[in-house]
Design an enzyme around this catalytic site. Structure first.
Site, mmCIF file in Angstrom:
data_model
loop_
_atom_site.group_PDB
_atom_site.id
_atom_site.type_symbol
_atom_site.label_atom_id
_atom_site.label_comp_id
_atom_site.label_asym_id
_atom_site.label_seq_id
_atom_site.Cartn_x
_atom_site.Cartn_y
_atom_site.Cartn_z
ATOM 1 N N ASP A 184 1.550 8.576 -6.710
ATOM 2 C CA ASP A 184 2.689 7.730 -6.146
ATOM 3 C C ASP A 184 3.257 6.816 -7.185
ATOM 4 O O ASP A 184 4.483 6.688 -7.073
ATOM 5 C CB ASP A 184 1.798 6.426 -5.481
ATOM 6 C CG ASP A 184 1.190 7.045 -4.210
ATOM 7 O OD1 ASP A 184 0.765 5.942 -3.395
ATOM 8 O OD2 ASP A 184 1.033 8.058 -4.111
ATOM 9 N N SER B 78 2.597 0.071 -2.825
ATOM 10 C CA SER B 78 2.171 -0.674 -3.786
ATOM 11 C C SER B 78 2.744 -0.192 -5.159
ATOM 12 O O SER B 78 3.192 -0.884 -5.955
ATOM 13 C CB SER B 78 0.603 -0.429 -3.980
ATOM 14 O OG SER B 78 0.064 0.901 -4.004
ATOM 15 N N PRO C 1 7.037 -0.034 4.656
ATOM 16 C CA PRO C 1 5.932 -0.491 5.297
ATOM 17 C C PRO C 1 4.575 -0.548 4.488
ATOM 18 O O PRO C 1 4.205 0.494 3.606
ATOM 19 C CB PRO C 1 5.569 0.691 6.560
ATOM 20 C CG PRO C 1 6.897 1.209 6.766
ATOM 21 C CD PRO C 1 7.574 1.405 5.305
HETATM 22 N N1 ADP Z 1 6.878 -5.746 -0.816
HETATM 23 C C1 ADP Z 1 5.720 -6.060 -1.520
HETATM 24 N N2 ADP Z 1 5.638 -7.271 -2.269
HETATM 25 C C2 ADP Z 1 4.456 -7.488 -2.644
HETATM 26 N N3 ADP Z 1 3.315 -6.860 -2.687
HETATM 27 C C3 ADP Z 1 3.341 -5.728 -1.911
HETATM 28 C C4 ADP Z 1 4.764 -5.282 -1.467
HETATM 29 N N4 ADP Z 1 4.447 -4.028 -1.087
HETATM 30 C C5 ADP Z 1 3.023 -3.673 -1.258
HETATM 31 N N5 ADP Z 1 2.677 -4.841 -1.901
HETATM 32 C C6 ADP Z 1 1.135 -4.530 -2.580
HETATM 33 O O1 ADP Z 1 0.653 -3.346 -2.111
HETATM 34 C C7 ADP Z 1 -0.257 -3.540 -1.089
HETATM 35 C C8 ADP Z 1 -0.421 -2.021 -0.500
HETATM 36 O O2 ADP Z 1 -0.955 -1.311 -1.134
HETATM 37 P P1 ADP Z 1 -1.707 0.088 -0.492
HETATM 38 O O3 ADP Z 1 -2.986 -0.552 0.152
HETATM 39 O O4 ADP Z 1 -1.882 0.974 -1.731
HETATM 40 O O5 ADP Z 1 -0.840 0.778 0.479
HETATM 41 P P2 ADP Z 1 0.308 1.723 0.425
HETATM 42 O O6 ADP Z 1 0.000 2.851 0.857
HETATM 43 O O7 ADP Z 1 1.471 1.130 1.176
HETATM 44 O O8 ADP Z 1 0.652 1.834 -1.121
HETATM 45 C C9 ADP Z 1 -0.191 -4.809 -0.540
HETATM 46 O O9 ADP Z 1 -1.512 -5.212 0.007
HETATM 47 C C10 ADP Z 1 0.525 -5.480 -1.657
HETATM 48 O O10 ADP Z 1 -0.570 -6.149 -2.369
HETATM 49 C C1 PMV Z 2 -5.870 10.393 -0.416
HETATM 50 C C2 PMV Z 2 -5.119 10.385 -1.772
HETATM 51 O O1 PMV Z 2 -4.718 11.830 -2.563
HETATM 52 C C3 PMV Z 2 -3.375 10.043 -1.305
HETATM 53 C C4 PMV Z 2 -3.463 8.553 -0.949
HETATM 54 O O2 PMV Z 2 -2.083 8.210 -0.580
HETATM 55 P P1 PMV Z 2 -1.616 6.621 -0.087
HETATM 56 O O3 PMV Z 2 -2.472 5.766 -0.764
HETATM 57 O O4 PMV Z 2 -2.521 6.659 1.437
HETATM 58 O O5 PMV Z 2 -0.154 6.258 -0.197
HETATM 59 C C5 PMV Z 2 -5.480 9.747 -2.936
HETATM 60 C C6 PMV Z 2 -4.868 9.703 -4.261
HETATM 61 O O6 PMV Z 2 -4.243 10.659 -4.567
HETATM 62 O O7 PMV Z 2 -4.673 8.865 -5.045
HETATM 63 MG MG MG Z 3 -0.645 2.283 -2.457
#
Ligand code: ADP
Ligand code: PMV
Ligand code: MG
Length: 304
Positions: free
Chosen positions: A140, A97, A89
């Site tokens: 991450d 990301s 998700p």
């Molecule tokens: N399957 C995918 N294909 C392309 N881009 C993706 C995909 N999954 C995530 N992303 C990129 O990562 C962003 C989400 O990252 P972020 O806000 O850090 O959330 P998360 O907690 O899921 O890492 C999306 O807006 C998109 O730009």
């Molecule tokens: C709040 C934090 O500790 C984790 C953030 O995790 P996420 O982007 O929600 O998957 C920030 C970080 O470690 O970059």
């Molecule tokens: Mg992220």
């Protein structure tokens, strides 16, 4: 080689989110939700996924576009077609990301024989996340690269967690940057109150490491629930997350807490293997989207 497909996993935090931003320890697990990137040699740059078909596009594909540009500094990429599929998700704190970034780096690394090792991939991935997000710990991208259970910032591989893992998605957007900024403001206003909370979260991670080694899931659960109380104290929980957390606990989970930035996004429950379905149903009944998963040893890897 004309074509290669790589994948990388998402992640959940057992302990330590937010405190890790201030150098405290955290324990994070790669989970069996993966993003897959197929890279084929081409005459132009083409990026394709459910988000649509584009070329370099920093609005629609900020992470993938940044990876192509960064890797073009290392090797001559005349053209590449990238096809992306994912079961992580997006924007929910599960590291989507990082997974797409790491899988894209490795696909290009192998296709163009750049010779990057795992540490190089994780470091490059972290630089890409920092460039786009401003603030980002290395957690991450490191966990998505290495797989397994990892203690950060030590970057120490721990024993595998082999109990049930149930993720509950509130479906509410959560901005990591905003939540991290809110905590920073609270810390600035009340340092004598917030600093001890963050260092206690770090101490929970260090205590939890010994329990992970001994697979003491009830004790891990107690610490995760204490960690949740401290996350609530620094203002990163939400009514929706609380509903899912207490539904999971009341359905027999060892523990349930926020994973990631909080404010929305996901919570995670550790459960006896036999209770995972029951906990997932309880989460669904109170409006969450439940995902039963498990820890994966497999970080970034070649699929074919
Ligand atoms: N399957 C995918 N294909 C392309 N881009 C993706 C995909 N999954 C995530 N992303 C990129 O990562 C962003 C989400 O990252 P972020 O806000 O850090 O959330 P998360 O907690 O899921 O890492 C999306 O807006 C998109 O730009
Ligand atoms: C709040 C934090 O500790 C984790 C953030 O995790 P996420 O982007 O929600 O998957 C920030 C970080 O470690 O970059
Ligand atoms: Mg992220």
């Amino acid at each position: 080689m004309q074509k290669i497909t790589c994948s990388a996993p998402g992640k959940i935090y057992l302990f330590g989110e937010h405190a890790v931003v201030y150098g405290e320890s955290a324990i994070c697990c790669a989970v069996d939700l993966r993003t897959q990137v197929q890279a084929c040699l081409s005459d132009t740059v083409q990026i394709s996924s459910v988000l649509g078909d584009t070329g370099i596009d920093h609005d629609r594909y900020p992470y993938v576009s940044s990876v192509v540009e960064k890797m073009s500094e290392i090797t001559d990429i005349k053209g590449i077609k990238l096809c992306i599929k994912s079961d992580i998700p997006v924007g929910s704190g599960l590291g989507s990301s990082a997974a797409v970034t790491i899988a894209t780096i490795q696909a290009l690394n192998l296709l163009f024989e750049c010779g990057l090792g795992a540490e190089d991939i994780a470091t490059l991935g972290h630089s890409i996340e920092k460039k786009i997000q401003g603030v980002a710990s290395s957690t991450d991208t490191y966990v998505s690269t290495m797989g397994g259970v990892v203690m950060v910032p030590l970057k120490k591989k721990l024993h595998i967690i082999d109990c049930g893992i149930v993720i509950g998605n509130t479906g509410k957007f959560s901005s990591t940057r905003q939540l991290v900024s809110n905590v920073a403001q609270l810390k600035k206003n009340y340092p004598k109150i917030i600093d001890p909370i963050l260092s206690t979260i770090g101490r929970i991670s260090l205590t939890g490491e010994k329990m992970v080694a001994k697979k003491e899931y009830e004790s891990i659960g107690v610490l995760m629930n204490i960690n949740q109380g401290l996350l609530d104290a620094i203002g990163v929980s939400s009514p929706e997350l609380a509903d899912l957390i207490y539904a999971a606990r009341n359905a027999g989970a060892y523990s349930a807490k926020i994973t990631g930035a909080g404010g929305g996004g996901c919570m995670v429950a550790l459960t006896p293997l036999s209770e995972a379905e029951q906990v997932a149903s309880a989460i669904t009944r109170v409006g969450g989207k439940a995902i039963i998963t498990k820890v994966t040893e497999h970080g970034v890897r070649v699929e074919h």
